[in-house]
Design a protein around this motif. Structure first.
Motif, PDB file in Angstrom:
ATOM      1  N   GLY A  48       0.701  -1.166   0.179  1.00 16.96           N
ATOM      2  CA  GLY A  48       0.042   0.300   0.214  1.00 16.96           C
ATOM      3  C   GLY A  48       0.814   1.067  -0.253  1.00 16.96           C
ATOM      4  N   GLY A  49       1.878   1.135  -0.591  1.00 16.29           N
ATOM      5  CA  GLY A  49       2.799   2.179  -0.936  1.00 16.29           C
ATOM      6  C   GLY A  49       2.274   3.940  -1.302  1.00 16.29           C
ATOM      7  N   LEU A  50       2.226   4.729  -0.913  1.00 13.97           N
ATOM      8  CA  LEU A  50       1.712   6.097  -1.561  1.00 13.97           C
ATOM      9  C   LEU A  50       2.349   7.224  -1.468  1.00 13.97           C
ATOM     10  N   SER A  51       1.925   8.249  -2.446  1.00 14.74           N
ATOM     11  CA  SER A  51       2.923   9.101  -2.829  1.00 14.74           C
ATOM     12  C   SER A  51       1.933   9.820  -1.975  1.00 14.74           C
ATOM     13  N   PHE A  54      -0.643  12.639  -3.478  1.00 13.67           N
ATOM     14  CA  PHE A  54      -2.014  11.687  -3.264  1.00 13.67           C
ATOM     15  C   PHE A  54      -3.305  12.787  -2.854  1.00 13.67           C
ATOM     16  N   VAL A  55      -2.811  12.531  -1.158  1.00 16.17           N
ATOM     17  CA  VAL A  55      -4.274  13.351  -0.230  1.00 16.17           C
ATOM     18  C   VAL A  55      -5.102  15.317  -1.025  1.00 16.17           C
ATOM     19  N   ASP A  56      -3.885  15.578  -1.200  1.00 16.62           N
ATOM     20  CA  ASP A  56      -3.591  17.004  -2.055  1.00 16.62           C
ATOM     21  C   ASP A  56      -4.135  17.126  -3.118  1.00 16.62           C
ATOM     22  N   ARG A  57      -4.091  16.070  -3.710  1.00 11.14           N
ATOM     23  CA  ARG A  57      -4.131  15.853  -5.144  1.00 11.14           C
ATOM     24  C   ARG A  57      -6.070  15.669  -5.481  1.00 11.14           C
ATOM     25  N   VAL A  58      -6.323  14.428  -4.124  1.00  6.37           N
ATOM     26  CA  VAL A  58      -7.556  13.916  -4.481  1.00  6.37           C
ATOM     27  C   VAL A  58      -8.720  15.436  -4.190  1.00  6.37           C
ATOM     28  N   MET A  59      -7.924  15.944  -3.189  1.00  8.22           N
ATOM     29  CA  MET A  59      -9.079  17.302  -2.835  1.00  8.22           C
ATOM     30  C   MET A  59      -9.032  18.258  -3.731  1.00  8.22           C
ATOM     31  N   ALA A  61      -9.014  17.796  -6.376  1.00  5.33           N
ATOM     32  CA  ALA A  61     -10.292  17.651  -7.711  1.00  5.33           C
ATOM     33  C   ALA A  61     -11.529  17.529  -7.256  1.00  5.33           C
ATOM     34  N   VAL A  62     -11.528  17.295  -5.519  1.00  7.08           N
ATOM     35  CA  VAL A  62     -13.150  17.427  -5.131  1.00  7.08           C
ATOM     36  C   VAL A  62     -13.390  18.833  -5.167  1.00  7.08           C
ATOM     37  N   VAL A  63     -12.510  19.677  -4.764  1.00  4.14           N
ATOM     38  CA  VAL A  63     -12.570  21.052  -4.494  1.00  4.14           C
ATOM     39  C   VAL A  63     -13.766  21.933  -6.209  1.00  4.14           C
ATOM     40  N   GLU A  65     -15.398  20.161  -7.520  1.00  8.77           N
ATOM     41  CA  GLU A  65     -16.684  19.647  -7.525  1.00  8.77           C
ATOM     42  C   GLU A  65     -17.925  20.014  -6.818  1.00  8.77           C
TER      43      GLU A  65
END
Lengths: 282, 181
Positions: A48-51, A54-59, A61-63, A65
């Motif tokens: 489960g490696g994660l950059s 990642f969370v900032d990129r997801v948020m 994209a969510v903003v 929306e």
């Protein structure tokens, strides 16, 4: 095929998970467990490696929306009295309705909110237009035909105009009451002309005709127009006897009046009697 | 959070991102592509917050979305990517490497290649499963959800989910046996 140790897996598969499945024997459970170990080995190899961002990129994209529940936000904004939040929720609802990728339930809620808002806006707009239309209708209605509506029927004009103002088919209705006063004025003129013509000539002509009959008998009638105004027969008889046209007068008076024949009897007229007597026996 | 509170959703992303990306990576075999799919899954989940019935764990509901997207992405590209075992081990925390014992495989290139080939076959076999077996198997072993959570997320009875898992595993075994011949 060789099984691998599943000790790194968070949820290792156990045969007890398949309890209750009909027709499962020990061999089936063992075969399922073998494949499960292979899958767990694959899952363990892919960790489960994660950059880091990642969370900032997801948020990020969510903003961009729209809100997933604009109807809920709209209700909350209305309760708080926040007009800006309410308008923002309407915008979110519009984006949820028009943009792809949203589930049907969320789209249906957003569409309901959009339709509700559109209905409110349209209703208020129609109300405003109706109010303005009433004012314009009162202005435009009387202005084209001010002389007709005002004098003839002032009570009828306001009853017709409010209903006719929003629709374009009303101008003919507004002309209809305007035409009725015109027709009403015409008969008044005709009635005024008739009485002036009718009485005088017919009444004057009838006694003249009666005099003509008498005048035919004697020339003295034409010289005396005065008896035309008086329908009295006695005066006529005196006149006929007066001129002395006795023979003609007697022939014409046989059917009409026998009394004139009696009137010569007074013998007041000496000329007539003297002529007769002197010629005969003297 | 269901009303669209982005701060609450951020906390949820921080909590679930690792498992979601892992599930996508197990299906796709590519970590970068797995993060793209996981990000799309989070956005879709945010859009669909109003439809979540909250009758099960949010992570299982999110995992179902991610698994579906990953399987669809794998079907679109029509090929299974090969993982670089050395890079995968480098990304993994040291305690995980100790627990898995994969460090020993990484030191032996032959073993590493065999393992990568085997994982590719297994991944392709899972992707070739029919629904609903593929969804149940992927959620159970790639998203690491319990059968009860899968039953709640898919709105199916627990017995039905068990049956689907058994049939999926049986079909996988037959598929692997055929490919190993």
């Amino acid at each position: 095929m060789s099984g691998r140790t599943p000790d790194w897996v968070a949820r290792p598969f156990g045969p007890s998970e398949l309890e209750g499945v009909a027709g499962l024997g020990p061999d089936d459970l063992a075969a399922d467990a073998f494949v499960a170990r292979e899958l767990e080995a694959l899952a363990g190899a892919t960790g489960g490696g994660l950059s880091g961002d990642f969370v900032d990129r997801v948020m990020a994209a969510v903003v961009i929306e729209p809100s997933p529940a604009p109807a809920r936000l709209a209700g909350r904004a209305l309760r708080r009295g926040a007009l800006g939040a309410f308008l923002a929720s309407i915008g979110d609802a519009w984006r949820v309705t028009t943009r792809p990728g949203f589930p049907r339930a969320a789209r249906a809620q957003a569409m309901a909110l959009v339709l509700l808002a559109a209905g409110l806006v349209a209703g208020s707009g129609l109300a405003m237009a109706g109010a303005l239309g009433l004012f314009q209708g009162e202005r435009n209605g009387p202005s084209p035909h001010p002389s007709f509506v005002a004098p003839s029927q002032p009570a009828v004009a306001p009853l017709v105009e409010p209903s006719s103002s929003p629709e374009p088919s009303e101008p003919p209705e507004s002309e209809a009451p305007a035409a009725t006063p015109e027709e009403a004025t015409e008969p008044t003129e005709a009635g005024g002309a008739q009485p002036t013509k009718s009485p005088s000539p017919h009444k004057t002509a009838s006694p003249a005709a009666t005099g003509d009959h008498h005048g035919g008998s004697g020339s003295g009638h034409q010289a005396t127009p005065a008896p035309t105004g008086t329908p009295r027969p006695t005066e006529k008889d005196d006149d006929h006897s007066g001129p002395g046209g006795g023979g003609g007068g007697d022939d014409g008076e046989d059917d009409a009046t026998p009394r004139p024949t009696e009137t010569p009897t007074p013998t007041g007229t000496d000329s007539n009697s003297g002529s007769g007597s002197g010629s005969g026996d003297g | 959070m269901l009303g669209g509170d982005r701060d609450a959703f951020r906390r949820l992303v921080e909590r679930e991102s690792r498992s979601v990306v892992a599930a996508c990576a197990r299906i796709l075999g590519d970590r970068v592509e797995a993060e793209d799919v996981a990000q799309e899954a989070f956005v879709i989940a945010y859009r669909s917050l109003g439809t979540w019935r909250a009758d099960g764990p949010f992570g299982a509901w999110l995992a179902r979305i991610a698994v579906r997207l990953a399987v669809r992405r794998a079907a679109q590209r029509k090929q299974v990517a090969w993982l670089d075992p050395l890079a995968a081990e480098a990304d993994r925390p040291s305690e995980d490497r100790f627990r898995t014992g994969a460090a020993a495989d990484a030191t032996d290139p032959a073993l590493a290649v065999m393992r990568v080939e085997r994982d590719a076959q297994l991944r392709a076999a899972v992707a070739a499963l029919e629904e609903p077996y593929r969804e149940v198997v992927a959620m159970r072993f790639f998203a690491e959800r319990s059968l009860a959570e899968i039953a709640a997320a898919t709105d199916r009875p627990l017995g039905t989910v068990k049956t689907h898992l058994h049939r999926g595993l049986a079909r996988l075994r037959r598929s692997l046996e055929e490919s190993g011949r």
